[in-house]
Design an enzyme around this catalytic site. Sequence first.
Site, PDB file in Angstrom:
ATOM      1  NE  ARG A  47      -2.485  -1.017   3.300  1.00 54.77           N
ATOM      2  CZ  ARG A  47      -3.084  -1.253   4.456  1.00 54.77           C
ATOM      3  NH1 ARG A  47      -4.358  -1.036   4.576  1.00 54.77           N
ATOM      4  NH2 ARG A  47      -2.425  -1.709   5.496  1.00 54.77           N
ATOM      5  NE  ARG A  48       2.470   2.860   4.974  1.00 52.13           N
ATOM      6  CZ  ARG A  48       3.088   2.646   6.133  1.00 52.13           C
ATOM      7  NH1 ARG A  48       3.960   3.504   6.579  1.00 52.13           N
ATOM      8  NH2 ARG A  48       2.843   1.568   6.831  1.00 52.13           N
ATOM      9  CE  LYS A 107      -1.700 -14.897  12.600  1.00 56.98           C
ATOM     10  NZ  LYS A 107      -0.562 -14.444  13.333  1.00 56.98           N
ATOM     11  CG  ASP A 203      -2.910 -15.574  16.616  1.00 58.13           C
ATOM     12  OD1 ASP A 203      -2.848 -15.337  15.395  1.00 58.13           O
ATOM     13  OD2 ASP A 203      -1.965 -16.073  17.260  1.00 58.13           O
ATOM     14  CE  LYS A 207      -0.418 -18.096  15.363  1.00 58.88           C
ATOM     15  NZ  LYS A 207       0.199 -17.253  16.392  1.00 58.88           N
TER      16      LYS A 207
END
Length: 442
Positions: A47-48, A107, A203, A207
């Site tokens: 994006r940058r 993930k 998260d 996993k």
Amino acid sequence: MKNGAVQIGLVGCGVVGNGVVRILQKNLELLEAKAGTKLHLAWVASRRKKPLPPIGGIRPLFTKNWRDVVADPDVDIIVELIGGEEPAKTVILSALKAGKQVATANKAVLARHWEEIFTTAQATRGLVYFEAAVGGGIPVVQGLNEGLAANRIQRLYGIVNGTTNYILTRMSEEGLRFSAALKAAQVAGFAEADPSFDIDGVDAAHKLAILASLATGGWVKVEDVHREGLTNLDLWDIKFARRRLGLVAKSLALADFNGDEVYARVHTTLIPENHPFATVRNEYNAAVIHGDAVGDVMFYGKGAGAMPSASAVVSDVMYLARQVAGGMAGRLPYVMFDGKRKLKILEPKNKQLRHYLRFSAADRTGILAAVTQLISKHDISISSVHQEDNTLTESDVVKKFVPIVIVTHEAPEGAVQAAIKESRRIRGLSRSPVHLRIESLG
Ligand code: HSE
């Protein structure tokens, strides 16, 4: 392949992407010697715009639009490092449909779209490698998928979220408050963009869903993982468990497999202080995989951070590059996935575990008796009861109250949950008790 080199397109160049660029810059000759082929980072989509160094003397092309990279017919491998579900999913599927191979650290997208991604990979004869998605720099995905391929996997468990492990370590070793420890994990670059993913166990559930899907050849969904976050935990409990019970608090992900039955969960767990996991500190991760032939195999290493994750991504690129250069890529699937395989997901309610319950009680006659009566009413056998002098406590939460800790023998989760619910009706208890599971991990 172009000019004798496998062409790589990097989509997303944040923390991990920068790490990938650094490894390619530093070790290119070694990587090429190990992969047995020339490697060329052809594109970076980000994006940058950032000044990227030449790699092997050539500066990669830059674009803000990932479609430029996927549309380039010379690109062999797309490395998806955007994170999150979209546009990452579209990038992966588009890359496969364009006949490319994929490496991803993502993930969330894998756990949530396992079936679609691997069905597409089978149909397009593409490969999706994802070593960095679980355990950061630890080769646990390859370890499970390839190294332990001979085994039926019966159990796996791990510390798979670096942020929560970092928080628990700083709290228990330095007495840091939860919020200060979280801030430090964010500054170090371990936490997710939305840290509630770490704190609430999302998260870790992603996993675990990935490892459990790999282990079974089916799809264990994120919703199939019983999940609790760190939020119910107090510094006082961490200290008490260590001092008085010889137990250490860790956020664990666990899955048990029996035929088609799967029982998967993520929660804060008290483990014996002499278990190797008790010494897994800060952003380190660890996993134990139990196979029917091999027994327990343990993995350990840095589970979060730019360079460990980049190490795993680059190793995927090398596996893929070897297959591209050898004309083998996608001839056979990497992941065993059978969409027709129906798994039976077990509910926690009948699971027998030991439990730690810490009530905060007004210091008055009869409270201890009321609590123990409640526990026995639900047919839960008590192993020990501890009423602590509140001068021992350091937490604001328990300052005005007397902590009463009940440690149970093995008891069904459902009975314990029912007792907790009913405890809210006992006058003189400040709130729901802190509830932790105890695992011997033997
Ligand atoms: N937020 C993740 C963690 C990053 O703390 O483990 C690595 O997946």
